[in-house]
Design a protein around this motif. Sequence first.
Motif, PDB file in Angstrom:
ATOM      1  N   TYR A 213       8.841   6.386  -1.374  1.00  0.00           N
ATOM      2  CA  TYR A 213       9.417   5.046  -1.399  1.00  0.00           C
ATOM      3  C   TYR A 213       8.334   3.985  -1.517  1.00  0.00           C
ATOM      4  O   TYR A 213       7.202   4.152  -1.045  1.00  0.00           O
ATOM      5  CB  TYR A 213      10.222   4.770  -0.122  1.00  0.00           C
ATOM      6  N   GLY A 214       8.704   2.864  -2.119  1.00  0.00           N
ATOM      7  CA  GLY A 214       7.776   1.758  -2.232  1.00  0.00           C
ATOM      8  C   GLY A 214       7.491   1.086  -0.896  1.00  0.00           C
ATOM      9  O   GLY A 214       6.442   0.478  -0.713  1.00  0.00           O
ATOM     10  N   HIS A 215       8.428   1.180   0.066  1.00  0.00           N
ATOM     11  CA  HIS A 215       8.246   0.525   1.370  1.00  0.00           C
ATOM     12  C   HIS A 215       8.596   1.483   2.504  1.00  0.00           C
ATOM     13  O   HIS A 215       9.551   1.265   3.253  1.00  0.00           O
ATOM     14  CB  HIS A 215       9.115  -0.735   1.456  1.00  0.00           C
ATOM     15  N   PRO A 216       7.814   2.552   2.669  1.00  0.00           N
ATOM     16  CA  PRO A 216       8.102   3.496   3.765  1.00  0.00           C
ATOM     17  C   PRO A 216       7.820   2.923   5.136  1.00  0.00           C
ATOM     18  O   PRO A 216       8.191   3.508   6.145  1.00  0.00           O
ATOM     19  CB  PRO A 216       7.155   4.666   3.454  1.00  0.00           C
ATOM     20  N   GLY A 217       7.152   1.765   5.176  1.00  0.00           N
ATOM     21  CA  GLY A 217       6.864   1.157   6.462  1.00  0.00           C
ATOM     22  C   GLY A 217       8.104   0.824   7.262  1.00  0.00           C
ATOM     23  O   GLY A 217       8.055   0.734   8.491  1.00  0.00           O
TER      24      GLY A 217
END
Length: 425
Positions: A261-265
């Motif tokens: 994912y681009g934003h796993p945060g």
Amino acid sequence: MDSISQLPDALLLGVLSLLPAKDVVATMILSKRWQFLWMFVPKLIYDDNYQNIEFERLSRFVYRSLLLHEAPVIETLHFIIRPKSNVVDIGVWTRTAVKRCVRELIIEMDCSSSSTAPVMLPRSLYSGCSILVKLKLKKVVLVDVTSPFSFPSLKELSLKSVKYPDEEFVQSLLSNCPVLESLVVKQCPNDNATIFTVKNSSLKSLVLENQDLRYNDIGAGYVIDAPSLEKFKIRDLHEDRFCVIENEMPNIVEADIDVAYGHPGKILSSITSVKHLTLCITSSKDAYPVGLAFCSLVYLEIWTLDTEWSNDLNLLMCVLRDSPNLRALKLEQLDCDGDRSCWMEPSSAPECVIWSLETLELVDYEGAEEEKKVIAFILRNANCLKKATISTESTDPNKRLEMLKELELFPRRSPNCQLAFYYSP
């Protein structure tokens, strides 16, 4: 055989539970002692690949053996089915199984065949399983039902390559498992669950897998609301998918995050109570949010596959900075091929490296400059380090010897630190 026959029934039934059902029933011809013993075996495994039995013969055998079986409860009933099997018979088997008070039901399609035709399960599965504790399904179709259904005793559910009527059915299924503790989901293409929603207040362990590159629908992903979750594992290879965690999961102890994912945060922000974390992020740029605190984290394993290794190391340093009590660190598959940006060591070492880190492990060491910088940085700052274990896949004994000599020369802050270097093919 006479000496074996003298053993208690409970012990003999335990031994018979390890055999395929065909062999279990065959013991009835041994002697009068064995004639009816098979009828009380608590575990039955029907495998239509076993000894190349023709399906028609197997079908008749399953009918008769289940009808004659007299155990008040069948602990495990396991069907292993070839795709060419008759779906009508399988439906009848399942209905028969439901009536026999089964505690663990396993229905799996043998995927070794080129056929992909799934097995459709009967509606009776949803209404007659009041004592079912474990349900494991592989490559089957769940049909819609108009009447209410529930699994009041179900604690473990496994859904691998299962197809559903629609997304609402998935939500209804999980919401009607009031004591569910473990859920395993492996999605497949065209499973009718573009957004797979997991909402269950009793769930403690959740595994989500989507590694089929053919399945990458726009707007597809997971929505999770499981406040009691303790173990969480997600593997998703698709960059355009997502995972939304609607509420905090304060009880997370163990997590394995492997996503593109681009934003796993957003996932990391929901598991800050984790103690054991395995992290693999294929695109680590801007992946780590500011302000996290993993105060309970004691074990960290990082797999990094970014094309810019400096991004990988910056991600590592961010996690170390926010994990003040970390005791064990494992670094795996640090790809060092190609052009790399130079990693700049931080001006100060993370608190955990100085005061709590006890073990360091680096897998697939290649002797690259960036790898050596990381190892030297940790060895030079770790006061409490007891052991540093480094393995390599290099088949060249001269290169391995040179690696070892270099590693031995690195200064170690901890006088008790032992260096272990070995070849791992």
